[in-house]
Design an enzyme around this catalytic site. Structure first.
Site, PDB file in Angstrom:
ATOM      1  N   GLY A  52     -10.114 -11.128   0.051  1.00 62.82           N
ATOM      2  CA  GLY A  52     -10.518  -9.914  -0.663  1.00 62.82           C
ATOM      3  C   GLY A  52      -9.997  -8.650  -0.010  1.00 62.82           C
ATOM      4  CE  LYS A  98     -18.915 -11.488  12.658  1.00 60.58           C
ATOM      5  NZ  LYS A  98     -20.049 -11.973  11.859  1.00 60.58           N
ATOM      6  N   GLY A 117     -12.012 -17.691  -0.084  1.00 60.00           N
ATOM      7  CA  GLY A 117     -12.503 -18.916   0.542  1.00 60.00           C
ATOM      8  C   GLY A 117     -11.796 -20.156   0.020  1.00 60.00           C
ATOM      9  NE  ARG A 172     -12.456 -12.738  -8.080  1.00 57.55           N
ATOM     10  CZ  ARG A 172     -13.278 -12.550  -7.037  1.00 57.55           C
ATOM     11  NH1 ARG A 172     -14.458 -12.006  -7.202  1.00 57.55           N
ATOM     12  NH2 ARG A 172     -12.923 -12.936  -5.831  1.00 57.55           N
TER      13      ARG A 172
END
Ligand code: ADP
Ligand code: MG
Length: 393
Positions: free
Chosen positions: A351, A200, A374, A39
Protein backbone atom coordinates in the site's frame (compact mmCIF):
# COMPACT_ATOMS: atom_id res chain seq x y z
CA UNK A 1 -5.98 -29.48 -12.48
CA UNK A 2 -6.03 -25.84 -13.34
CA UNK A 3 -7.76 -22.56 -12.82
CA UNK A 4 -10.24 -21.39 -15.44
CA UNK A 5 -9.96 -17.80 -16.56
CA UNK A 6 -12.79 -15.44 -17.33
CA UNK A 7 -12.12 -16.11 -21.02
CA UNK A 8 -12.73 -19.83 -20.47
CA UNK A 9 -15.93 -19.07 -18.59
CA UNK A 10 -17.28 -16.62 -21.15
CA UNK A 11 -16.48 -19.01 -23.99
CA UNK A 12 -19.05 -21.39 -22.53
CA UNK A 13 -21.61 -18.62 -22.06
CA UNK A 14 -23.14 -17.05 -18.97
CA UNK A 15 -26.21 -15.33 -20.44
CA UNK A 16 -29.01 -15.11 -17.89
CA UNK A 17 -26.94 -16.95 -15.29
CA UNK A 18 -26.40 -15.70 -11.77
CA UNK A 19 -22.66 -15.06 -11.41
CA UNK A 20 -21.29 -14.31 -7.94
CA UNK A 21 -18.16 -12.13 -8.17
CA UNK A 22 -15.94 -11.74 -5.10
CA UNK A 23 -14.23 -8.40 -5.79
CA UNK A 24 -11.90 -6.31 -3.65
CA UNK A 25 -13.82 -3.06 -3.25
CA UNK A 26 -12.10 -2.22 0.04
CA UNK A 27 -11.61 1.49 -0.74
CA UNK A 28 -10.88 4.37 1.61
CA UNK A 29 -13.99 6.45 2.39
CA UNK A 30 -14.03 10.08 3.44
CA UNK A 31 -17.18 11.93 4.56
CA UNK A 32 -19.30 9.06 3.28
CA UNK A 33 -17.82 9.07 -0.23
CA UNK A 34 -15.12 7.07 -2.01
CA UNK A 35 -11.80 8.88 -1.49
CA UNK A 36 -9.69 6.78 -3.87
CA UNK A 37 -11.34 4.63 -6.52
CA UNK A 38 -8.27 2.79 -7.85
CA UNK A 39 -9.47 -0.56 -6.46
CA UNK A 40 -12.86 -0.02 -8.10
CA UNK A 41 -11.21 0.78 -11.43
CA UNK A 42 -9.08 -2.36 -11.15
CA UNK A 43 -12.25 -4.41 -10.60
CA UNK A 44 -14.19 -2.95 -13.53
CA UNK A 45 -12.93 -5.09 -16.45
CA UNK A 46 -14.29 -8.34 -14.99
CA UNK A 47 -17.62 -6.77 -14.04
CA UNK A 48 -18.00 -5.10 -17.45
CA UNK A 49 -17.23 -8.26 -19.39
CA UNK A 50 -19.72 -10.29 -17.36
CA UNK A 51 -22.43 -7.66 -17.86
CA UNK A 52 -21.70 -7.51 -21.59
CA UNK A 53 -21.99 -11.29 -21.74
CA UNK A 54 -25.49 -10.99 -20.28
CA UNK A 55 -24.77 -12.43 -16.83
CA UNK A 56 -26.81 -11.40 -13.81
CA UNK A 57 -23.90 -10.19 -11.71
CA UNK A 58 -23.87 -10.35 -7.91
CA UNK A 59 -20.85 -8.50 -6.52
CA UNK A 60 -19.59 -8.95 -2.97
CA UNK A 61 -16.68 -7.47 -1.04
CA UNK A 62 -15.49 -6.57 2.41
CA UNK A 63 -14.76 -3.02 3.54
CA UNK A 64 -12.53 -2.28 6.51
CA UNK A 65 -12.70 -4.30 9.71
CA UNK A 66 -16.24 -4.26 11.15
CA UNK A 67 -15.47 -7.58 12.92
CA UNK A 68 -18.82 -9.25 12.31
CA UNK A 69 -20.97 -6.27 13.24
CA UNK A 70 -22.98 -3.74 11.29
CA UNK A 71 -20.93 -0.53 11.32
CA UNK A 72 -22.78 2.24 9.48
CA UNK A 73 -19.58 4.02 8.39
CA UNK A 74 -18.35 0.80 6.72
CA UNK A 75 -21.39 0.27 4.52
CA UNK A 76 -20.66 -0.44 0.86
CA UNK A 77 -23.60 1.74 -0.21
CA UNK A 78 -21.37 4.72 -1.25
CA UNK A 79 -19.32 2.25 -3.27
CA UNK A 80 -22.44 1.22 -5.23
CA UNK A 81 -22.95 4.85 -6.22
CA UNK A 82 -19.35 5.30 -7.37
CA UNK A 83 -19.38 1.97 -9.18
CA UNK A 84 -22.52 3.01 -11.06
CA UNK A 85 -20.77 6.23 -12.17
CA UNK A 86 -17.71 4.33 -13.35
CA UNK A 87 -19.75 1.69 -15.18
CA UNK A 88 -22.18 4.20 -16.60
CA UNK A 89 -24.99 1.87 -15.57
CA UNK A 90 -27.26 1.37 -12.60
CA UNK A 91 -26.00 -0.70 -9.68
CA UNK A 92 -28.63 -2.19 -7.38
CA UNK A 93 -27.72 -2.51 -3.71
CA UNK A 94 -28.84 -4.99 -1.08
CA UNK A 95 -28.49 -4.41 2.68
CA UNK A 96 -28.14 -8.13 3.35
CA UNK A 97 -25.64 -10.66 1.97
CA UNK A 98 -27.70 -13.82 2.54
CA UNK A 99 -31.32 -14.87 2.81
CA UNK A 100 -34.64 -13.71 1.40
CA UNK A 101 -33.70 -10.10 0.67
CA UNK A 102 -30.82 -10.75 -1.77
CA UNK A 103 -32.70 -13.69 -3.25
CA UNK A 104 -35.64 -11.43 -4.11
CA UNK A 105 -33.31 -8.73 -5.47
CA UNK A 106 -31.56 -11.27 -7.68
CA UNK A 107 -34.89 -12.57 -8.98
CA UNK A 108 -35.57 -9.02 -10.16
CA UNK A 109 -32.10 -8.62 -11.68
CA UNK A 110 -32.12 -8.60 -15.49
CA UNK A 111 -29.45 -10.05 -17.77
CA UNK A 112 -26.41 -7.77 -17.93
CA UNK A 113 -27.35 -6.02 -14.68
CA UNK A 114 -25.41 -5.75 -11.47
CA UNK A 115 -26.28 -6.05 -7.78
CA UNK A 116 -23.84 -5.13 -5.00
CA UNK A 117 -24.25 -6.86 -1.63
CA UNK A 118 -23.53 -5.15 1.70
CA UNK A 119 -20.13 -5.53 3.43
CA UNK A 120 -19.43 -9.26 3.85
CA UNK A 121 -17.62 -8.63 7.13
CA UNK A 122 -20.85 -7.43 8.76
CA UNK A 123 -21.29 -11.19 9.20
CA UNK A 124 -19.02 -12.99 11.67
CA UNK A 125 -19.22 -16.08 9.44
CA UNK A 126 -17.21 -14.39 6.69
CA UNK A 127 -13.79 -14.24 8.34
CA UNK A 128 -14.48 -17.41 10.33
CA UNK A 129 -15.20 -19.22 7.06
CA UNK A 130 -18.38 -20.54 8.62
CA UNK A 131 -19.81 -23.40 6.51
CA UNK A 132 -23.43 -22.27 6.94
CA UNK A 133 -22.65 -18.71 5.91
CA UNK A 134 -20.62 -19.99 2.96
CA UNK A 135 -23.52 -22.21 1.89
CA UNK A 136 -26.01 -19.35 2.18
CA UNK A 137 -23.79 -17.15 -0.01
CA UNK A 138 -23.36 -19.93 -2.56
CA UNK A 139 -27.16 -20.43 -2.72
CA UNK A 140 -27.46 -17.02 -4.41
CA UNK A 141 -25.66 -17.97 -7.64
CA UNK A 142 -24.96 -20.52 -10.38
CA UNK A 143 -21.36 -19.57 -11.14
CA UNK A 144 -18.52 -18.23 -8.95
CA UNK A 145 -15.76 -15.82 -9.96
CA UNK A 146 -12.97 -14.66 -7.66
CA UNK A 147 -11.36 -11.37 -8.65
CA UNK A 148 -10.28 -10.26 -5.17
CA UNK A 149 -6.53 -10.71 -5.33
CA UNK A 150 -6.05 -8.56 -2.22
CA UNK A 151 -7.87 -11.14 -0.07
CA UNK A 152 -6.81 -14.29 -1.94
CA UNK A 153 -4.38 -15.12 0.89
CA UNK A 154 -7.30 -15.44 3.32
CA UNK A 155 -9.53 -18.51 3.59
CA UNK A 156 -12.80 -16.71 4.23
CA UNK A 157 -16.35 -17.80 3.38
CA UNK A 158 -16.49 -15.66 0.23
CA UNK A 159 -12.98 -16.50 -0.96
CA UNK A 160 -12.75 -20.16 -0.02
CA UNK A 161 -15.69 -21.77 1.78
CA UNK A 162 -18.40 -21.04 -0.75
CA UNK A 163 -16.39 -22.24 -3.76
CA UNK A 164 -16.94 -25.91 -2.84
CA UNK A 165 -20.62 -25.49 -3.78
CA UNK A 166 -19.91 -24.62 -7.42
CA UNK A 167 -18.98 -26.68 -10.46
CA UNK A 168 -18.23 -23.60 -12.51
CA UNK A 169 -15.61 -21.31 -10.98
CA UNK A 170 -13.10 -18.94 -12.54
CA UNK A 171 -10.43 -16.36 -11.77
CA UNK A 172 -11.41 -12.84 -12.81
CA UNK A 173 -9.18 -10.68 -14.98
CA UNK A 174 -7.56 -8.83 -12.09
CA UNK A 175 -6.74 -11.97 -10.13
CA UNK A 176 -5.45 -13.65 -13.26
CA UNK A 177 -3.26 -10.70 -14.23
CA UNK A 178 -1.79 -10.48 -10.71
CA UNK A 179 -0.88 -14.17 -10.73
CA UNK A 180 0.72 -13.93 -14.16
CA UNK A 181 2.86 -10.92 -13.24
CA UNK A 182 3.87 -12.20 -9.83
CA UNK A 183 4.79 -15.59 -11.26
CA UNK A 184 7.66 -13.73 -12.96
CA UNK A 185 9.16 -13.11 -9.51
CA UNK A 186 8.91 -16.81 -8.66
CA UNK A 187 10.58 -17.78 -11.94
CA UNK A 188 12.67 -14.72 -12.77
CA UNK A 189 14.99 -13.81 -15.55
CA UNK A 190 18.17 -13.31 -13.57
CA UNK A 191 19.60 -11.30 -12.01
CA UNK A 192 16.58 -10.84 -9.74
CA UNK A 193 16.79 -7.78 -7.49
CA UNK A 194 14.46 -7.68 -4.49
CA UNK A 195 14.20 -4.35 -2.68
CA UNK A 196 12.57 -4.55 0.73
CA UNK A 197 11.87 -1.65 3.05
CA UNK A 198 9.11 -0.27 5.21
CA UNK A 199 8.75 -0.21 8.91
CA UNK A 200 9.48 -3.55 10.52
CA UNK A 201 11.44 -6.77 10.10
CA UNK A 202 8.68 -8.56 12.00
CA UNK A 203 6.07 -7.56 9.36
CA UNK A 204 8.13 -9.08 6.59
CA UNK A 205 10.21 -11.78 8.23
CA UNK A 206 8.76 -14.64 6.22
CA UNK A 207 9.30 -12.82 2.93
CA UNK A 208 12.89 -11.99 3.95
CA UNK A 209 13.49 -15.63 4.83
CA UNK A 210 12.01 -16.87 1.56
CA UNK A 211 13.62 -14.35 -0.75
CA UNK A 212 17.13 -14.07 0.75
CA UNK A 213 18.22 -17.36 -0.88
CA UNK A 214 16.09 -16.79 -4.00
CA UNK A 215 17.03 -13.24 -5.05
CA UNK A 216 20.43 -12.63 -6.62
CA UNK A 217 20.52 -9.36 -4.72
CA UNK A 218 18.39 -8.42 -1.71
CA UNK A 219 18.66 -4.67 -1.00
CA UNK A 220 17.29 -3.61 2.36
CA UNK A 221 16.12 -0.12 3.30
CA UNK A 222 13.52 1.53 5.50
CA UNK A 223 13.45 1.07 9.24
CA UNK A 224 13.96 -2.69 8.93
CA UNK A 225 17.57 -2.01 7.92
CA UNK A 226 18.37 -0.79 11.45
CA UNK A 227 17.45 -4.13 12.99
CA UNK A 228 19.98 -5.74 10.63
CA UNK A 229 22.63 -3.12 11.41
CA UNK A 230 22.07 -3.38 15.18
CA UNK A 231 22.13 -7.19 15.02
CA UNK A 232 25.60 -6.89 13.45
CA UNK A 233 26.78 -4.60 16.26
CA UNK A 234 26.39 -1.35 14.31
CA UNK A 235 25.22 1.97 15.77
CA UNK A 236 21.54 2.80 15.32
CA UNK A 237 20.93 5.60 17.85
CA UNK A 238 17.21 6.05 18.51
CA UNK A 239 16.16 4.38 15.24
CA UNK A 240 13.32 1.88 15.18
CA UNK A 241 14.95 -1.48 15.98
CA UNK A 242 13.48 -4.80 17.05
CA UNK A 243 15.96 -6.52 19.38
CA UNK A 244 13.79 -9.66 19.47
CA UNK A 245 14.45 -10.05 15.73
CA UNK A 246 18.25 -9.86 15.82
CA UNK A 247 18.64 -13.63 15.55
CA UNK A 248 16.15 -13.78 12.70
CA UNK A 249 17.96 -10.99 10.86
CA UNK A 250 21.32 -12.76 11.23
CA UNK A 251 19.75 -15.99 10.00
CA UNK A 252 18.44 -14.19 6.91
CA UNK A 253 21.95 -12.87 6.21
CA UNK A 254 23.39 -16.35 6.65
CA UNK A 255 20.80 -17.87 4.31
CA UNK A 256 21.70 -15.36 1.61
CA UNK A 257 25.42 -16.01 2.06
CA UNK A 258 25.02 -19.81 2.03
CA UNK A 259 23.09 -19.58 -1.22
CA UNK A 260 25.78 -17.38 -2.79
CA UNK A 261 23.49 -14.34 -2.88
CA UNK A 262 24.22 -10.76 -1.93
CA UNK A 263 22.32 -8.99 0.85
CA UNK A 264 22.87 -5.23 0.86
CA UNK A 265 22.47 -2.91 3.82
CA UNK A 266 22.59 0.90 3.86
CA UNK A 267 26.07 2.39 4.11
CA UNK A 268 24.85 5.90 4.88
CA UNK A 269 21.71 7.39 6.38
CA UNK A 270 19.59 10.51 6.58
CA UNK A 271 19.08 11.16 10.29
CA UNK A 272 17.28 13.68 12.48
CA UNK A 273 16.92 14.17 16.21
CA UNK A 274 13.15 13.72 16.20
CA UNK A 275 10.50 12.01 14.04
CA UNK A 276 9.06 15.22 12.58
CA UNK A 277 8.73 16.70 9.11
CA UNK A 278 10.58 19.92 10.04
CA UNK A 279 13.38 18.27 12.04
CA UNK A 280 16.75 19.31 10.56
CA UNK A 281 18.08 16.36 8.52
CA UNK A 282 21.72 15.41 7.93
CA UNK A 283 23.59 12.61 6.16
CA UNK A 284 25.85 10.34 8.22
CA UNK A 285 27.78 7.10 7.69
CA UNK A 286 27.20 6.04 11.28
CA UNK A 287 24.08 6.92 13.25
CA UNK A 288 25.04 8.99 16.31
CA UNK A 289 23.50 8.53 19.78
CA UNK A 290 20.31 10.53 20.07
CA UNK A 291 19.62 10.53 16.30
CA UNK A 292 17.25 8.33 14.36
CA UNK A 293 17.58 7.07 10.82
CA UNK A 294 14.67 8.15 8.64
CA UNK A 295 15.93 7.45 5.11
CA UNK A 296 18.75 5.70 3.30
CA UNK A 297 21.57 8.11 2.45
CA UNK A 298 22.52 9.29 -1.07
CA UNK A 299 25.42 6.85 -1.46
CA UNK A 300 23.16 3.90 -0.54
CA UNK A 301 20.47 5.15 -2.90
CA UNK A 302 23.07 5.28 -5.69
CA UNK A 303 24.25 1.73 -4.95
CA UNK A 304 20.69 0.40 -4.99
CA UNK A 305 19.91 2.37 -8.17
CA UNK A 306 22.95 0.78 -9.86
CA UNK A 307 21.62 -2.67 -8.91
CA UNK A 308 18.27 -1.75 -10.46
CA UNK A 309 20.00 -0.88 -13.73
CA UNK A 310 21.79 -4.25 -13.81
CA UNK A 311 18.78 -6.39 -12.89
CA UNK A 312 16.54 -8.18 -15.36
CA UNK A 313 13.73 -8.66 -12.84
CA UNK A 314 12.87 -6.42 -9.89
CA UNK A 315 10.45 -6.89 -7.03
CA UNK A 316 10.01 -3.98 -4.65
CA UNK A 317 8.03 -3.78 -1.45
CA UNK A 318 8.37 -1.12 1.25
CA UNK A 319 9.65 2.47 1.02
CA UNK A 320 13.32 3.24 1.70
CA UNK A 321 12.47 5.91 4.28
CA UNK A 322 9.71 8.06 5.71
CA UNK A 323 8.76 9.21 2.21
CA UNK A 324 5.62 10.90 3.53
CA UNK A 325 7.96 13.68 4.78
CA UNK A 326 9.83 15.53 2.04
CA UNK A 327 13.10 15.65 4.00
CA UNK A 328 13.17 11.83 4.10
CA UNK A 329 11.80 11.01 0.64
CA UNK A 330 14.98 11.24 -1.47
CA UNK A 331 16.07 7.62 -0.98
CA UNK A 332 12.70 6.26 -2.07
CA UNK A 333 12.63 8.74 -4.97
CA UNK A 334 16.08 7.80 -6.30
CA UNK A 335 15.42 4.07 -6.06
CA UNK A 336 11.94 4.41 -7.58
CA UNK A 337 13.29 6.40 -10.52
CA UNK A 338 15.98 3.77 -11.14
CA UNK A 339 13.40 0.97 -11.02
CA UNK A 340 11.27 2.92 -13.48
CA UNK A 341 14.22 3.50 -15.83
CA UNK A 342 15.55 -0.04 -15.64
CA UNK A 343 14.97 -2.36 -18.60
CA UNK A 344 14.12 -5.05 -16.03
CA UNK A 345 10.59 -6.37 -15.61
CA UNK A 346 9.47 -4.52 -12.50
CA UNK A 347 6.76 -5.37 -9.99
CA UNK A 348 5.89 -3.16 -7.01
CA UNK A 349 3.55 -4.23 -4.21
CA UNK A 350 2.39 -2.81 -0.89
CA UNK A 351 0.00 0.00 0.00
CA UNK A 352 2.63 2.55 1.02
CA UNK A 353 4.99 1.55 -1.79
CA UNK A 354 2.23 2.16 -4.34
CA UNK A 355 1.40 5.48 -2.70
CA UNK A 356 5.07 6.44 -3.05
CA UNK A 357 5.14 5.43 -6.73
CA UNK A 358 1.99 7.45 -7.44
CA UNK A 359 3.24 10.42 -5.42
CA UNK A 360 6.41 10.41 -7.55
CA UNK A 361 4.44 10.15 -10.79
CA UNK A 362 6.19 6.90 -11.80
CA UNK A 363 3.19 4.57 -12.07
CA UNK A 364 3.39 4.18 -15.85
CA UNK A 365 7.09 3.25 -15.72
CA UNK A 366 6.52 0.14 -13.60
CA UNK A 367 5.45 -3.05 -15.38
CA UNK A 368 3.06 -4.20 -12.69
CA UNK A 369 1.63 -2.47 -9.63
CA UNK A 370 0.19 -5.17 -7.42
CA UNK A 371 -3.14 -4.30 -5.82
CA UNK A 372 -2.66 -6.77 -2.99
CA UNK A 373 0.08 -6.08 -0.43
CA UNK A 374 -0.16 -9.11 1.84
CA UNK A 375 -1.31 -11.42 -0.94
CA UNK A 376 1.55 -10.43 -3.25
CA UNK A 377 4.11 -11.00 -0.48
CA UNK A 378 2.68 -14.44 0.25
CA UNK A 379 2.60 -15.38 -3.41
CA UNK A 380 6.20 -14.36 -4.19
CA UNK A 381 7.32 -16.42 -1.19
CA UNK A 382 5.97 -19.44 -3.01
CA UNK A 383 3.00 -19.95 -0.70
CA UNK A 384 -0.30 -21.29 -2.01
CA UNK A 385 -3.07 -18.70 -1.76
CA UNK A 386 -6.25 -20.35 -0.39
CA UNK A 387 -8.46 -18.24 -2.65
CA UNK A 388 -6.55 -19.48 -5.69
CA UNK A 389 -6.30 -23.09 -4.58
CA UNK A 390 -10.09 -23.09 -4.14
CA UNK A 391 -10.48 -22.37 -7.87
CA UNK A 392 -8.54 -25.47 -8.95
CA UNK A 393 -10.77 -27.97 -10.70
P1 ADP B 1 4.02 -1.23 2.31
O1 ADP B 1 2.68 -0.66 2.71
O2 ADP B 1 4.46 -0.75 0.96
O3 ADP B 1 4.07 -2.72 2.46
P2 ADP B 1 5.13 -0.79 4.93
O4 ADP B 1 3.75 -0.62 5.47
O5 ADP B 1 5.88 -1.99 5.32
O6 ADP B 1 5.11 -0.64 3.33
O7 ADP B 1 6.04 0.43 5.39
C1 ADP B 1 5.74 1.74 5.06
C2 ADP B 1 6.02 2.67 6.19
O8 ADP B 1 7.34 2.52 6.67
C3 ADP B 1 5.88 4.10 5.75
O9 ADP B 1 4.81 4.71 6.46
C4 ADP B 1 7.22 4.72 6.10
O10 ADP B 1 7.10 6.02 6.63
C5 ADP B 1 7.78 3.78 7.13
N1 ADP B 1 9.23 3.87 7.21
C6 ADP B 1 10.13 3.70 6.22
N2 ADP B 1 11.37 3.94 6.66
C7 ADP B 1 11.27 4.28 7.96
C8 ADP B 1 12.21 4.66 8.98
N3 ADP B 1 13.51 4.74 8.70
N4 ADP B 1 11.72 4.93 10.20
C9 ADP B 1 10.41 4.84 10.48
N5 ADP B 1 9.47 4.51 9.57
C10 ADP B 1 9.90 4.23 8.33
MG1 MG C 1 1.82 -0.33 4.65
Amino acid sequence: MGVQTLDDLLARGVRGQRVFVRSDLNVPLRDGAVADDSRLCASLPTLRRLCEAGARVIVASHLGRPKGERVATLSLRPVAARLAQLLGAGVAFCDECVGEQPRAAIDELGAGRLLLLENLRFYAGEERNDPDFAKALAALADVYVNDAFGTAHRAHASTEGMTAHFDRVAAGDLLNSELRHLQVIREPNRPLLVILGGAKVSDKLSVLEALAPHADVLAIGGAMAYTFIAANGGATGKSLVEPDRFDAALAVQRAARDAGRRLLLPSDHVVADRFEADAPARVVAEIPDGALGLDIGPETAKRYAAEARNARTIFWNGPMGVFEMEAFAAGTRTVAAAVGDSPATSVVGGGDSLAAIHQLGLADRIDHLSTGGGASLEFVQGLTLPGVAALER
